[in-house]
Design a protein around this motif. Structure first.
Motif, PDB file in Angstrom:
ATOM      1  N   ALA A 248       0.918  -1.304   0.087  1.00 23.25           N
ATOM      2  CA  ALA A 248      -0.028   0.044  -0.013  1.00 23.25           C
ATOM      3  C   ALA A 248       0.802   1.271  -0.025  1.00 23.25           C
ATOM      4  O   ALA A 248       0.677   2.068   0.617  1.00 23.25           O
ATOM      5  N   LEU A 249       1.811   1.269  -0.866  1.00 26.49           N
ATOM      6  CA  LEU A 249       2.660   2.497  -1.086  1.00 26.49           C
ATOM      7  C   LEU A 249       3.000   2.914  -2.450  1.00 26.49           C
ATOM      8  O   LEU A 249       2.616   1.898  -3.335  1.00 26.49           O
ATOM      9  N   ASP A 250       3.297   4.015  -2.486  1.00 30.72           N
ATOM     10  CA  ASP A 250       3.508   4.536  -3.973  1.00 30.72           C
ATOM     11  C   ASP A 250       4.745   3.972  -4.449  1.00 30.72           C
ATOM     12  O   ASP A 250       5.708   3.526  -3.650  1.00 30.72           O
ATOM     13  N   ARG A 251       5.327   4.332  -5.770  1.00 31.29           N
ATOM     14  CA  ARG A 251       6.487   3.732  -6.296  1.00 31.29           C
ATOM     15  C   ARG A 251       7.511   4.348  -5.732  1.00 31.29           C
ATOM     16  O   ARG A 251       8.726   3.633  -5.654  1.00 31.29           O
ATOM     17  N   GLU A 252       7.644   5.667  -5.453  1.00 30.98           N
ATOM     18  CA  GLU A 252       8.751   6.500  -4.826  1.00 30.98           C
ATOM     19  C   GLU A 252       9.118   5.682  -3.424  1.00 30.98           C
ATOM     20  O   GLU A 252      10.382   5.510  -3.300  1.00 30.98           O
ATOM     21  N   ASP A 253       8.331   5.187  -2.592  1.00 35.30           N
ATOM     22  CA  ASP A 253       8.499   4.716  -1.418  1.00 35.30           C
ATOM     23  C   ASP A 253       9.016   3.471  -1.636  1.00 35.30           C
ATOM     24  O   ASP A 253       9.764   2.897  -0.759  1.00 35.30           O
ATOM     25  N   ILE A 258      13.688   0.022  -1.563  1.00 35.68           N
ATOM     26  CA  ILE A 258      14.768  -1.368  -2.259  1.00 35.68           C
ATOM     27  C   ILE A 258      16.239  -0.608  -2.157  1.00 35.68           C
ATOM     28  O   ILE A 258      16.977  -1.720  -2.106  1.00 35.68           O
ATOM     29  N   ARG A 259      16.429   0.423  -2.295  1.00 37.78           N
ATOM     30  CA  ARG A 259      17.730   1.072  -2.269  1.00 37.78           C
ATOM     31  C   ARG A 259      18.177   0.906  -0.909  1.00 37.78           C
ATOM     32  O   ARG A 259      19.239   0.511  -0.611  1.00 37.78           O
ATOM     33  N   LEU A 261      17.381  -1.704   1.071  1.00 36.59           N
ATOM     34  CA  LEU A 261      17.723  -3.360   0.941  1.00 36.59           C
ATOM     35  C   LEU A 261      18.949  -3.630   0.504  1.00 36.59           C
ATOM     36  O   LEU A 261      19.866  -4.395   0.813  1.00 36.59           O
ATOM     37  N   ARG A 262      19.402  -2.797  -0.633  1.00 38.91           N
ATOM     38  CA  ARG A 262      20.706  -2.962  -1.342  1.00 38.91           C
ATOM     39  C   ARG A 262      21.768  -2.792  -0.319  1.00 38.91           C
ATOM     40  O   ARG A 262      23.038  -3.359  -0.706  1.00 38.91           O
ATOM     41  N   ARG A 263      21.721  -2.061   0.502  1.00 34.70           N
ATOM     42  CA  ARG A 263      22.722  -1.547   1.405  1.00 34.70           C
ATOM     43  C   ARG A 263      23.120  -2.838   2.629  1.00 34.70           C
ATOM     44  O   ARG A 263      23.880  -2.622   3.409  1.00 34.70           O
ATOM     45  N   TYR A 264      22.050  -3.801   2.676  1.00 35.70           N
ATOM     46  CA  TYR A 264      22.330  -4.941   3.622  1.00 35.70           C
ATOM     47  C   TYR A 264      23.036  -5.957   2.778  1.00 35.70           C
ATOM     48  O   TYR A 264      23.033  -6.288   1.746  1.00 35.70           O
ATOM     49  N   ASP A 265      23.672  -6.801   3.788  1.00 36.78           N
ATOM     50  CA  ASP A 265      24.684  -7.910   3.506  1.00 36.78           C
ATOM     51  C   ASP A 265      23.747  -9.198   3.708  1.00 36.78           C
ATOM     52  O   ASP A 265      23.478  -9.693   4.692  1.00 36.78           O
ATOM     53  N   PRO A 266      23.546  -9.890   2.426  1.00 40.98           N
ATOM     54  CA  PRO A 266      22.686 -11.157   2.646  1.00 40.98           C
ATOM     55  C   PRO A 266      23.423 -12.505   3.052  1.00 40.98           C
ATOM     56  O   PRO A 266      23.008 -13.275   3.681  1.00 40.98           O
ATOM     57  N   LYS A 267      25.011 -12.043   3.238  1.00 35.57           N
ATOM     58  CA  LYS A 267      25.724 -13.433   3.596  1.00 35.57           C
ATOM     59  C   LYS A 267      26.817 -12.552   4.737  1.00 35.57           C
ATOM     60  O   LYS A 267      27.932 -12.560   4.314  1.00 35.57           O
ATOM     61  N   ARG A 486      17.022  -4.511 -14.629  1.00 41.09           N
ATOM     62  CA  ARG A 486      17.033  -2.894 -14.954  1.00 41.09           C
ATOM     63  C   ARG A 486      15.935  -2.078 -14.351  1.00 41.09           C
ATOM     64  O   ARG A 486      15.707  -1.021 -13.943  1.00 41.09           O
ATOM     65  N   LEU A 487      14.789  -2.820 -14.294  1.00 33.29           N
ATOM     66  CA  LEU A 487      13.628  -2.058 -13.826  1.00 33.29           C
ATOM     67  C   LEU A 487      14.017  -1.990 -12.054  1.00 33.29           C
ATOM     68  O   LEU A 487      13.636  -0.775 -11.811  1.00 33.29           O
ATOM     69  N   LEU A 488      14.457  -2.941 -11.484  1.00 31.97           N
ATOM     70  CA  LEU A 488      14.749  -2.715 -10.019  1.00 31.97           C
ATOM     71  C   LEU A 488      15.859  -1.540  -9.897  1.00 31.97           C
ATOM     72  O   LEU A 488      15.627  -0.863  -8.980  1.00 31.97           O
ATOM     73  N   ALA A 489      16.592  -1.625 -10.757  1.00 33.11           N
ATOM     74  CA  ALA A 489      17.787  -0.542 -10.704  1.00 33.11           C
ATOM     75  C   ALA A 489      17.269   0.914 -10.970  1.00 33.11           C
ATOM     76  O   ALA A 489      17.707   2.012 -10.302  1.00 33.11           O
TER      77      ALA A 489
END
Length: 491
Positions: A248-253, A258-259, A261-267, A486-489
């Motif tokens: 229930a959020l807009d595209r900007e949020d 997602i940005r 999330l990219r800063r977190y370390d999955p391992k 590319r869409l995620l980026a």
């Protein structure tokens, strides 16, 4: 037909692996680092072997002195189809000693080989003084000793032992509780304490929990972020509209989270521990001479220059008994063979490397796009050696050139035919072209069919399944996967 004992004479030929031939084969397969260790062992075992720091041995690849009476079994001759004879003869180990390192191609003025020069053996390897990195378990154990005591410390240490190198706990807490005979709530409480350890996210049981721990530590774990983390499969698919609907959020949020999330370390556990990577040392240097031709030079910075200490031998032999004399004779014989084998090893490596550089000159001049198809048999036939000898020379050997450090086997590739009937191209050159085409994508994502069309226009006779195989070998996703990424980026 009666059965009974009888005498028969039979004449046959067989390949005999003499100790000298075995030594030559062994040395040929060793890298410079392994050879340095082997020479160190021989120096410890043989009192007549010593190292030389003088510059008078610059003409010899390794051996500064070799006895003229040392005999050699023909390594390549014996390996070439089993045409060897029993015992050892006077055949050199694959190369005429008079050839030295100068390798001139008949009909070609290019100088493909140059005499190697010695390196500075006094250079310090500072990596050898570095302490071993602490493992993930050791780091967690130190933190557990400060955070827990008594029974909780025992439980914490048990949990830490079950955490894998990536930082994840792969066993359910219920099984841990049953094994230790405690309530599961106690195990969960201790695990919650471990979740506060460094690296952040360690001890998680799945990716979502690992990301959630790191989000809490960054004070970003609000209901919207919790919803996003609970639907990581939508993130992996690049389904932005689906995430907008669920959270229930807009595209900007959504893009902002997602940005984050990219800063977190999955391992997170991979930051610590692991074996120290062994250094890769070049066995051969390729550099351009003043005349513009490529020259081959052995890397001798890691190898001591050996000689037989004749003076020490004379001192030991004076007044020695029979057993001592026999021992000294064995040492001299062994040293002679080692020096000759080292010398022949150096010559063989230079000869193979020179022919390889000649075949792949386009790579050294222009890059990977000019690599040609090449096989071990092609090199072996060109320099009149057996294919197995070339295989041993190129195994785990590295060549340093202007374009970087490469394994010798890198230059042996299969070929892709030309669509216009011209010369075939190396598979590595085709892979490089595919990677460049995909890297240059903008808004339009190239499908495998489109890549085939482009490559065929450029003269490569290649099928779609081959393009897909090469693309997957490069670790590049399909056009659909690249479009989602590319869409995620861009989110």
């Amino acid at each position: 037909m009666s059965l009974g004992p009888r005498l028969e004479l039979r004449q046959s030929q067989q390949l005999v692996m003499t100790p000298q031939l075995q030594l030559a084969i062994k040395l040929l397969t060793l890298t410079n680092v392994e050879l340095e260790a082997y020479i160190g062992e021989e120096l410890d075992k043989n009192p007549l072997l010593s190292t030389s720091d003088g510059a008078d041995t610059a003409d010899a690849p390794v051996a500064a002195e070799a006895a003229p009476d040392a005999s050699a079994s023909g390594l390549d001759t014996l390996l070439g189809g089993g045409e060897g004879s029993a015992g050892s003869g006077d055949t050199p180990l694959d190369i005429d000693p008079s050839e030295r390192f100068q390798h001139d191609t008949p009909g070609d003025s290019a100088d493909w080989g140059a005499a190697p020069t010695g390196g500075d053996n006094d250079d310090l390897d500072f990596d050898s003084f570095a302490a071993a990195d602490a493992s993930l378990g050791e780091i967690l154990a130190i933190q557990a000793s400060a955070a827990f005591d008594g029974a909780d410390l025992i439980i914490a240490r048990h949990i830490i032992d079950l955490i894998d190198e990536s930082g994840y706990l792969g066993e359910p807490t219920q099984d841990i509780a049953e094994r230790l005979g405690v309530d599961i709530s106690v195990v969960e409480a201790v695990l919650a304490g471990i979740h506060r350890f460094e690296p952040t996210g360690v001890g998680a049981r799945n990716l979502a929990e690992c990301i959630a721990i790191q989000a809490r530590d960054a004070d970003r774990y609000d209901p919207a972020m919790a919803c996003l983390i609970a639907n990581l499969d939508f993130v992996a698919r690049g389904d932005i509209p689906g995430l907008m609907r669920i959270c229930a959020l807009d595209r900007e949020d959504i893009a902002d989270m997602i940005r984050e999330l990219r800063r977190y370390d999955p391992k997170p556990g991979l930051r610590f521990g692991g074996d120290r990577a062994a250094p890769v040392v070049a066995d051969v240097f390729v550099h351009r001479g003043d005349d513009g031709e490529w020259r081959i030079e052995l890397n001798q910075a890691t190898l001591p220059r050996l000689l037989i200490d004749r003076d020490y031998h004379a001192v030991l032999e004076a007044g020695a008994d029979k057993s001592t004399t026999n021992f000294l004779n064995e040492c001299v014989h062994s040293a002679n063979w080692l020096l000759k084998a080292l010398d022949q090893r150096a010559r063989t490596i230079v000869r193979v490397a020179a022919e390889l550089v000649k075949h792949q000159r386009g790579f050294f001049d222009h890059g990977v796009g000019q690599l040609k198809p090449l096989t071990l048999r092609s090199i072996a036939e060109a320099i009149d050696m057996h294919e197995s000898t070339v295989s041993r020379v190129t195994s785990n050997k590295y060549i340093q050139c202007e374009r970087g450090l490469f394994e010798l086997r890198y230059f042996f590739t299969s070929g892709v035919g030309s669509s216009d009937g011209g010369e075939a191209s190396s598979a590595l050159a085709v892979k490089d072209r595919i990677a460049r085409l995909i890297a240059a994508e903008t808004h339009d994502t190239l499908s495998d069919d489109k890549l085939v069309e482009i490559l065929q226009r450029e003269g490569f006779d290649i099928a779609r399944r081959t393009v897909a195989k090469y693309r997957e070998a490069l670790g590049l996703g399909s056009s659909v996967a690249r479009r989602r990424a590319r869409l995620l980026a861009a989110a």
